[in-house]
Design a protein around this motif. Structure first.
Motif, PDB file in Angstrom:
ATOM      1  N   GLY A 457       1.044  -1.432   0.034  1.00 28.15           N
ATOM      2  CA  GLY A 457      -0.005  -0.076  -0.130  1.00 28.15           C
ATOM      3  C   GLY A 457       0.746   1.238  -0.041  1.00 28.15           C
ATOM      4  N   LEU A 458       1.903   1.340   0.705  1.00 26.21           N
ATOM      5  CA  LEU A 458       2.754   2.369   0.800  1.00 26.21           C
ATOM      6  C   LEU A 458       3.641   2.739  -0.299  1.00 26.21           C
ATOM      7  N   ASP A 459       4.025   1.690  -1.212  1.00 26.66           N
ATOM      8  CA  ASP A 459       4.588   1.634  -2.400  1.00 26.66           C
ATOM      9  C   ASP A 459       3.871   2.263  -3.462  1.00 26.66           C
ATOM     10  N   TYR A 460       2.321   2.070  -3.288  1.00 28.80           N
ATOM     11  CA  TYR A 460       1.309   2.435  -4.274  1.00 28.80           C
ATOM     12  C   TYR A 460       1.483   4.213  -3.893  1.00 28.80           C
ATOM     13  N   LEU A 461       1.421   4.683  -2.726  1.00 30.25           N
ATOM     14  CA  LEU A 461       1.414   5.881  -2.375  1.00 30.25           C
ATOM     15  C   LEU A 461       2.590   6.674  -2.605  1.00 30.25           C
ATOM     16  N   GLN A 462       3.725   5.999  -2.765  1.00 30.85           N
ATOM     17  CA  GLN A 462       4.916   6.610  -3.346  1.00 30.85           C
ATOM     18  C   GLN A 462       5.153   7.038  -4.732  1.00 30.85           C
ATOM     19  N   GLN A 463       4.122   5.803  -5.460  1.00 30.22           N
ATOM     20  CA  GLN A 463       4.446   5.924  -6.858  1.00 30.22           C
ATOM     21  C   GLN A 463       3.682   7.203  -7.225  1.00 30.22           C
ATOM     22  N   LYS A 464       2.629   7.436  -6.286  1.00 28.51           N
ATOM     23  CA  LYS A 464       1.489   8.613  -6.551  1.00 28.51           C
ATOM     24  C   LYS A 464       2.178  10.044  -5.942  1.00 28.51           C
ATOM     25  N   LEU A 465       3.596  10.022  -5.449  1.00 28.59           N
ATOM     26  CA  LEU A 465       3.934  10.772  -4.622  1.00 28.59           C
ATOM     27  C   LEU A 465       3.206  11.415  -3.613  1.00 28.59           C
ATOM     28  N   CYS A 466       2.692  10.544  -2.647  1.00 25.69           N
ATOM     29  CA  CYS A 466       1.876  10.881  -1.803  1.00 25.69           C
ATOM     30  C   CYS A 466       2.555  10.656  -0.342  1.00 25.69           C
ATOM     31  N   MET A 467       2.845  11.383   0.570  1.00 31.25           N
ATOM     32  CA  MET A 467       3.156  11.242   1.932  1.00 31.25           C
ATOM     33  C   MET A 467       2.120  10.827   2.789  1.00 31.25           C
ATOM     34  N   HIS A 468       2.152   9.910   3.505  1.00 31.61           N
ATOM     35  CA  HIS A 468       1.054   9.606   4.799  1.00 31.61           C
ATOM     36  C   HIS A 468       1.268  10.397   5.842  1.00 31.61           C
ATOM     37  N   ARG A 469       2.550  10.250   6.421  1.00 31.63           N
ATOM     38  CA  ARG A 469       3.060  11.130   7.421  1.00 31.63           C
ATOM     39  C   ARG A 469       2.623  10.544   8.912  1.00 31.63           C
ATOM     40  N   VAL A 478      -7.749  -3.964   9.755  1.00 32.21           N
ATOM     41  CA  VAL A 478      -7.756  -5.120   9.531  1.00 32.21           C
ATOM     42  C   VAL A 478      -8.975  -5.715   8.958  1.00 32.21           C
ATOM     43  N   GLY A 479      -9.226  -6.216   7.672  1.00 23.97           N
ATOM     44  CA  GLY A 479     -10.390  -7.013   7.450  1.00 23.97           C
ATOM     45  C   GLY A 479     -10.352  -8.395   7.268  1.00 23.97           C
ATOM     46  N   GLU A 480     -11.300  -8.832   6.628  1.00 23.20           N
ATOM     47  CA  GLU A 480     -11.728 -10.390   6.429  1.00 23.20           C
ATOM     48  C   GLU A 480     -10.104 -11.046   5.813  1.00 23.20           C
ATOM     49  N   ASN A 481      -9.806 -12.139   6.438  1.00 19.12           N
ATOM     50  CA  ASN A 481      -8.665 -13.019   6.055  1.00 19.12           C
ATOM     51  C   ASN A 481      -7.378 -12.052   6.338  1.00 19.12           C
ATOM     52  N   VAL A 482      -7.422 -11.420   7.423  1.00 16.59           N
ATOM     53  CA  VAL A 482      -6.347 -10.543   7.650  1.00 16.59           C
ATOM     54  C   VAL A 482      -5.685  -9.578   6.421  1.00 16.59           C
ATOM     55  N   THR A 483      -6.695  -8.896   5.893  1.00 18.73           N
ATOM     56  CA  THR A 483      -6.468  -8.088   4.913  1.00 18.73           C
ATOM     57  C   THR A 483      -6.269  -6.797   5.682  1.00 18.73           C
ATOM     58  N   CYS A 484      -5.131  -6.251   5.272  1.00 20.25           N
ATOM     59  CA  CYS A 484      -4.638  -4.803   5.954  1.00 20.25           C
ATOM     60  C   CYS A 484      -4.983  -3.766   5.016  1.00 20.25           C
ATOM     61  N   LYS A 485      -5.369  -2.494   5.408  1.00 25.46           N
ATOM     62  CA  LYS A 485      -5.778  -1.365   4.639  1.00 25.46           C
ATOM     63  C   LYS A 485      -5.292  -0.145   5.383  1.00 25.46           C
ATOM     64  N   LEU A 486      -4.626   0.908   4.780  1.00 27.00           N
ATOM     65  CA  LEU A 486      -4.061   2.134   5.308  1.00 27.00           C
ATOM     66  C   LEU A 486      -5.161   3.190   5.578  1.00 27.00           C
ATOM     67  N   ASN A 487      -5.177   3.641   6.556  1.00 31.26           N
ATOM     68  CA  ASN A 487      -6.226   4.594   6.905  1.00 31.26           C
ATOM     69  C   ASN A 487      -5.729   6.026   7.346  1.00 31.26           C
ATOM     70  N   ASP A 488      -6.761   7.048   7.583  1.00 24.56           N
ATOM     71  CA  ASP A 488      -6.263   8.081   8.260  1.00 24.56           C
ATOM     72  C   ASP A 488      -5.364   8.901   7.350  1.00 24.56           C
ATOM     73  N   PHE A 489      -5.920   9.698   6.372  1.00 24.72           N
ATOM     74  CA  PHE A 489      -5.139  10.393   5.409  1.00 24.72           C
ATOM     75  C   PHE A 489      -5.308  11.911   5.631  1.00 24.72           C
ATOM     76  N   GLY A 490      -5.536  12.239   6.817  1.00 26.13           N
ATOM     77  CA  GLY A 490      -5.903  13.705   7.302  1.00 26.13           C
ATOM     78  C   GLY A 490      -4.658  14.541   7.467  1.00 26.13           C
ATOM     79  N   SER A 491      -3.605  13.836   7.470  1.00 27.10           N
ATOM     80  CA  SER A 491      -2.340  14.543   7.485  1.00 27.10           C
ATOM     81  C   SER A 491      -1.326  14.312   6.151  1.00 27.10           C
ATOM     82  N   ALA A 492      -2.037  13.581   5.223  1.00 24.29           N
ATOM     83  CA  ALA A 492      -1.271  13.241   4.014  1.00 24.29           C
ATOM     84  C   ALA A 492      -0.864  14.413   3.162  1.00 24.29           C
ATOM     85  N   VAL A 493       0.277  14.306   2.178  1.00 28.25           N
ATOM     86  CA  VAL A 493       0.510  15.508   1.694  1.00 28.25           C
ATOM     87  C   VAL A 493       0.758  14.740   0.179  1.00 28.25           C
ATOM     88  N   MET A 494       0.265  15.729  -0.969  1.00 30.79           N
ATOM     89  CA  MET A 494       0.858  15.291  -2.299  1.00 30.79           C
ATOM     90  C   MET A 494       1.829  16.145  -2.830  1.00 30.79           C
TER      91      MET A 494
END
Length: 613
Positions: A457-469, A478-494
């Motif tokens: 997920g972070l590799d995809y963000l950096q390809q988009k020049l996005c900093m999560h911070r 964490v979702g079904e089958n231990v699927t992990c998803k990045l959340n809280d982009f309130g401080s992110a910067v493009m």
């Protein structure tokens, strides 16, 4: 399910190797042969090796008991059952049967040498303990490493008087080392060893490190004559040098006179050549100065024209860059405003496409609701416009609308009314990653899989020049089958091609997850997220926050100086090496998230069946 790990060991009776369970609490009683007082019953006999079972394991496939080592012998065949030959079996430790086996009475392995001890099998380890046991016939290997095998009553005398590896002190320099080193190699190298002068001058007991100083004064050392520079080639002993100077004084005087005459003649020639060279240089300088005066005005005008041209070119380049940055910023602002205006007339209506069912979190400026949207369960972030703090939620929505990845929380819609702004997000049912790893026992390869999903997920963000911070376990869902998803982009910067760093002034950063440049240089870059990701790996492995025992100020000092967390227990070195790579002080030396994902594959496969306790 228990995964049995084994290692090689040596029998203390016959010195032959055998395999021993390193997870067994009674590791000292596991021998390849037990001498039982009464023959064991058949229920304690392994169905494969026909011996009394070591750690009896009950197989799920056929319900039979086998030694843990008998099951482990088929490790290369993916845990094949010794009876029904089924692969990938599940074996569970039968603790009740193992307890009964440990209660069987056995004799000491050294009965044939005179030991009369008998007792339960579980107590045999304490009896045979090489340090605290009461068996007088147990042979142990010398702790100094000399290889000598000793009985318990021989150990003290051997360690004090006989062991060649015992520590002794050199009588000359007080250095401590093995006895064989002190009497061998060290004796030939000891700087304080007293020796006689090798020149036979009569001086004795000279310390070896003062030998060179003695040579500078030794009367038997052969030295050159003080008038060697004048041409005297005689070499005499230092004690006879004064006598030589007296006897050959006339010869030395003639040599010095001839040397001075030659030196004076040579200096005169050098002075004449130097004067001639200076006259030539003065003539050239005079001609050059005349030529420069003639061209002075033309040279000044050319330099002035070049400076003006360079200034105009540089000014145009700066103006073009500023115009491009301004246009990009205005386009993003216009797009954000148009989205808000377009949604101003869309009300949040109960019972239509959006339904708020239960509130999960509330504070003065924001509410988090659970609800449904188009018959799909969702999470709703609700911000009241009256608070004047809707900037972060609009920025977060503007960033999320352009991100589509399986390891990033999906934005479904955004509603703006006269009173509120509602951001509708994908529901991830199992909560944040920090709570999940604390409440769910996981195998090591599952920890690696979680970390790899976050890295993708972070590799995809950096390809988009996005900093999560704000990379930390609480901001990963964490979702079904231990699927992990990045959340809280309130401080992110493009970022863009011209903007590679972001200032941290006014930014409320999670201090214990921040890279050192946040505090030293007051800015962050894409590689700052790599540092925070290393802290997230440590959270996943340990279930704890980094620097949990330190204040924020002390944590900042440790981050600046590189005094970070040590390798967690049961964490492979290859896994810890990835963390150390993320924690390098210089941002340019940290790996990319694509490289991290590849390294995690190498960590995961060898430890697929390892249970992390």
């Amino acid at each position: 399910m228990y995964i049995i790990l084994i290692k090689s060991s040596i029998c203390l009776q016959c010195n032959r190797p055998f395999k021993m369970d390193i997870k067994n609490l009674h590791r000292d009683i596991l021998r390849h042969r037990w001498d039982f007082i009464d023959p064991p019953q058949n229920e304690y006999i392994c169905g494969h090796c026909k011996e009394v079972m070591r750690r009896p394991m009950l197989t799920e496939c056929c319900g039979n008991h086998f030694c843990a080592s008998c099951i482990e012998k088929s490790y290369g065949n993916e845990y094949e059952c010794p009876k029904c030959e089924q692969n990938n079996i599940t074996a569970i430790l039968d603790k009740q049967k193992w307890g009964k086996i440990l209660e069987l009475d056995v004799k000491c392995p050294f009965t044939n040498r005179g030991c009369l001890w008998t007792g339960e099998l579980g107590a045999q380890g304490a009896h045979l303990d090489s340090s605290n046991g009461d068996c007088e016939y147990l042979r142990t290997v010398c702790v100094n490493g000399c290889g000598e095998k000793l009985e318990k009553n021989e150990v003290e005398e051997h360690l004090e008087l006989l062991c060649p590896y015992r520590l002794v002190t050199c009588p000359h320099c007080n250095e401590k080392d093995k006895q064989e080193v002190i009497t061998g190699q060290h004796k030939s190298e000891c700087p304080q060893l007293p020796v006689d002068c090798p020149n036979s001058c009569g001086e004795r007991d000279i310390k070896k490190n003062y030998l060179q100083q003695h040579f500078a004064e030794c009367p038997k050392v052969v030295v050159e004559c003080d008038f060697q520079c004048a041409g005297c080639t005689n070499q005499v002993e230092r004690g006879l040098l004064l006598e030589h100077l007296k006897e050959d004084a006339q010869t030395h005087l003639s040599l010095v006179t001839r040397l001075f005459a030659e030196e004076i003649e040579k200096k005169n020639e050098e002075i004449a050549q130097l004067v001639e060279k200076q006259e030539i240089n003065l003539k050239r300088l005079r001609e050059l100065h005349t030529h420069q005066l003639k061209n002075k005005d033309r040279t000044i005008q050319e330099l002035k024209d070049q400076s003006e041209k360079h200034f105009k070119d540089y000014k145009k380049l700066i103006e073009d860059r500023l115009e491009k940055i301004t246009n990009n910023f205005m386009a993003r602002l216009k797009d954000l405003e148009s989205n808000s205006k377009k949604l101003d007339d869309v009300p949040v209506q109960q019972g239509t496409n959006l339904l708020l069912t239960s509130i999960l979190h509330s504070k003065s400026t924001r509410e988090i609701w659970k609800g449904t949207y188009n018959d799909k369960e969702v999470i709703i972030k609700k911000e009241h416009l009256s608070t004047g703090s809707t900037k972060h939620i609009l920025v977060e929505a503007d960033i999320l609308k352009n991100l589509k990845h399986e390891n990033i929380v999906q934005l479904y819609d955004l509603f703006v009314t006269e009173e509120t702004v509602c951001m509708i997000l994908e529901l991830v049912p199992n909560g944040n990653l920090q709570n999940y790893v604390k409440t769910h026992p996981l195998l090591l390869h599952q920890h690696v899989l979680i970390c790899k999903q976050v890295a993708l997920g972070l590799d995809y963000l950096q390809q988009k020049l996005c900093m999560h911070r704000k990379i930390r376990a609480t901001n990963v869902l964490v979702g079904e089958n231990v699927t992990c998803k990045l959340n809280d982009f309130g401080s992110a910067v493009m970022l863009d091609d011209y903007e590679q760093t972001v200032s941290t002034q006014g930014f409320r950063a999670p201090i214990k997850w921040c890279a050192p440049e946040t505090f030293v240089k007051q800015h962050q870059s894409l590689k700052s997220d790599v540092w925070s990701y290393g802290m997230l790996i440590w959270e996943v492995i340990t279930g704890k926050e980094p620097f949990s025992d330190s204040t924020n100020d002390f944590a900042i000092q440790r981050i600046k100086t590189g005094l970070l967390m040590s390798r967690p227990e049961n964490c492979p070195e290859t896994f810890y090496d990835i963390m150390l790579g993320c924690w390098k002080q210089e941002p340019v030396t940290r790996p990319t998230f694509e490289a991290v994902a590849d390294l995690l594959d190498h960590v995961r496969d060898p430890h697929k069946y390892t249970l992390v306790e």
